[in-house]
Write an enzyme that holds these catalytic residues in place. Structure first.
Site, short mmCIF file in Angstrom:
data_model
loop_
_atom_site.label_atom_id
_atom_site.label_comp_id
_atom_site.label_asym_id
_atom_site.label_seq_id
_atom_site.Cartn_x
_atom_site.Cartn_y
_atom_site.Cartn_z
N SER A 126 4.07 1.16 8.10
CA SER A 126 3.77 2.49 7.56
C SER A 126 3.05 3.33 8.61
CB SER A 126 2.90 2.37 6.31
OG SER A 126 3.52 1.52 5.37
N MET A 142 0.84 -1.20 0.00
CA MET A 142 0.00 0.00 0.00
C MET A 142 0.88 1.26 0.00
SD MET A 142 -3.40 -0.85 2.14
CE MET A 142 -2.73 -0.63 3.78
N GLN A 162 -2.92 -12.46 7.67
CA GLN A 162 -3.05 -12.26 6.22
C GLN A 162 -2.34 -13.38 5.46
OE1 GLN A 162 -2.63 -8.24 4.40
NE2 GLN A 162 -0.63 -8.95 3.77
N HIS A 169 9.14 -3.48 3.50
CA HIS A 169 8.72 -3.68 2.11
C HIS A 169 9.93 -3.99 1.22
CE1 HIS A 169 5.51 -0.72 3.52
NE2 HIS A 169 4.77 -1.73 3.09
P1 AMP Z 1 1.39 -2.97 3.52
O1 AMP Z 1 1.95 -1.90 2.61
O2 AMP Z 1 1.37 -2.57 4.95
O3 AMP Z 1 0.08 -3.52 3.01
O4 AMP Z 1 2.41 -4.18 3.46
C1 AMP Z 1 2.77 -4.76 2.24
C2 AMP Z 1 3.56 -6.02 2.52
O5 AMP Z 1 4.72 -5.70 3.28
C3 AMP Z 1 2.76 -7.05 3.33
O6 AMP Z 1 3.02 -8.34 2.83
C4 AMP Z 1 3.32 -6.87 4.71
O7 AMP Z 1 3.23 -8.03 5.51
C5 AMP Z 1 4.76 -6.54 4.41
N1 AMP Z 1 5.38 -5.86 5.55
C6 AMP Z 1 4.93 -4.73 6.16
N2 AMP Z 1 5.71 -4.42 7.21
C7 AMP Z 1 6.68 -5.38 7.27
C8 AMP Z 1 7.78 -5.63 8.14
N3 AMP Z 1 8.06 -4.83 9.16
N4 AMP Z 1 8.55 -6.72 7.89
C9 AMP Z 1 8.26 -7.55 6.86
N5 AMP Z 1 7.23 -7.37 6.00
C10 AMP Z 1 6.45 -6.30 6.20
#
Ligand code: AMP
Length: 280
Positions: free
Chosen positions: A186, A30, A153, A37
């Site tokens: 984020s 997102m 998720q 990410h």
């Molecule tokens: P989001 O933008 O929050 O929807 O996250 C996109 C992807 O990044 C999802 O698969 C999350 O699980 C992964 N993600 C977000 N934060 C982390 C983190 N701290 N460590 C590893 N993966 C992450």
């Protein structure tokens, strides 16, 4: 890096790559990208010939009183970071492109989507599985990369892929943390200095549980109580859930054996944060 906003253009680009025999990886996000990410992107780069990332703040996974309108958006900077990591394609569609007027179809993983975050965020996981299945149909990746940060998720997407015979391999990458242990998110951008300190209690409560487990404690109720006790040290941290579950079914486990998921969600101010560890 080619930035595309149109579904047909993205699909044509990924089909062209796969047509040349290239293994295509997808990293759905997102935006408001951080090292968590980028770790997914690096994993994708190491396992695939071509990598597509997506940035789409999906309205369908936000509840009516959630932070959709104020969700952090840093598109220019995100593009620079993805470009630097060597991402070939960025799919960043506008909302109307993903949900044209009249769209009435959803993907829902019944029985899992109501658990953990799904309990306090009704409809959230239906929004996630709907958009992820759309991304899978548009990009047709060989591999798709997700973070263990969102453990529920992961379980739900794995089940969706299995149930619907989606030909993508799901790769899960470990949680990336700040040096002091806070899981990168984020939403950490919402925290002020004091809240940023309070937020550390999520990770601390999990670390405490891990320690008790390593010392031999196997009673789920006792472990959860110990975790809640740590969170309770700071009145500005409001618990949403603290659970120990089977990481595939998300069902609570009473007697902890190998591979149990300890998951916590809590509000610090108005910001909802999540974190988890695997025991065993
Ligand atoms: P989001 O933008 O929050 O929807 O996250 C996109 C992807 O990044 C999802 O698969 C999350 O699980 C992964 N993600 C977000 N934060 C982390 C983190 N701290 N460590 C590893 N993966 C992450």
């Amino acid at each position: 890096m080619k930035i595309t906003r149109a579904v047909l253009e993205m699909r044509a680009a990924s089909r062209a790559a796969r047509g040349k025999g290239q293994r295509l990886g997808l990293v759905p996000t997102m935006g408001a990208l951080h090292e968590g990410h980028l770790a997914l992107v690096r994993a994708a780069k190491s396992q695939c010939d071509v990598v597509a990332a997506s940035i789409f703040v999906n309205p369908l996974q936000f509840g009516p009183s959630e932070d959709l309108s104020k969700y952090p958006r840093t598109f220019e900077r995100d593009c620079e970071r993805l470009e630097k990591e060597g991402v070939e394609f960025l799919f960043a569609p506008p909302v109307e492109e993903m949900y044209p007027g009249g769209a009435r179809s959803y993907v829902n993983v019944e029985g899992l989507s109501e658990k953990l975050d799904g309990k306090s965020r009704p409809g959230h996981f239906r929004g996630v599985t709907t958009v992820v299945s759309k991304l899978f149909h548009i990009v047709e990746p060989d591999l798709a990369f997700f973070g263990q940060k969102d453990a529920a998720q992961v379980a739900i997407i794995r089940r969706m892929v299995r149930d619907l015979n989606i030909p993508a391999e799901i790769v899960v990458c470990p949680i990336v943390r700040e040096p002091d242990g806070l899981a990168m998110s984020s939403r950490n951008a919402y925290l002020n200095g004091q809240q940023r300190k309070s937020a550390l209690l999520l990770n601390r409560s999990l670390a405490h549980i891990r320690e008790l487990f390593q010392r031999g404690e196997r009673d789920g109720t006792a472990l959860i109580a110990a975790g809640k006790h740590v969170l309770g040290e700071d009145p500005s941290v409001r618990l949403d859930y603290f659970e120990i579950v089977n990481p595939e079914t998300l069902d609570p486990v009473a007697e902890i054996r190998q591979n149990s998921l300890v998951a916590v969600a809590a509000y610090v101010g108005t910001t909802r944060l999540i974190d988890n560890i695997l025991l065993g």
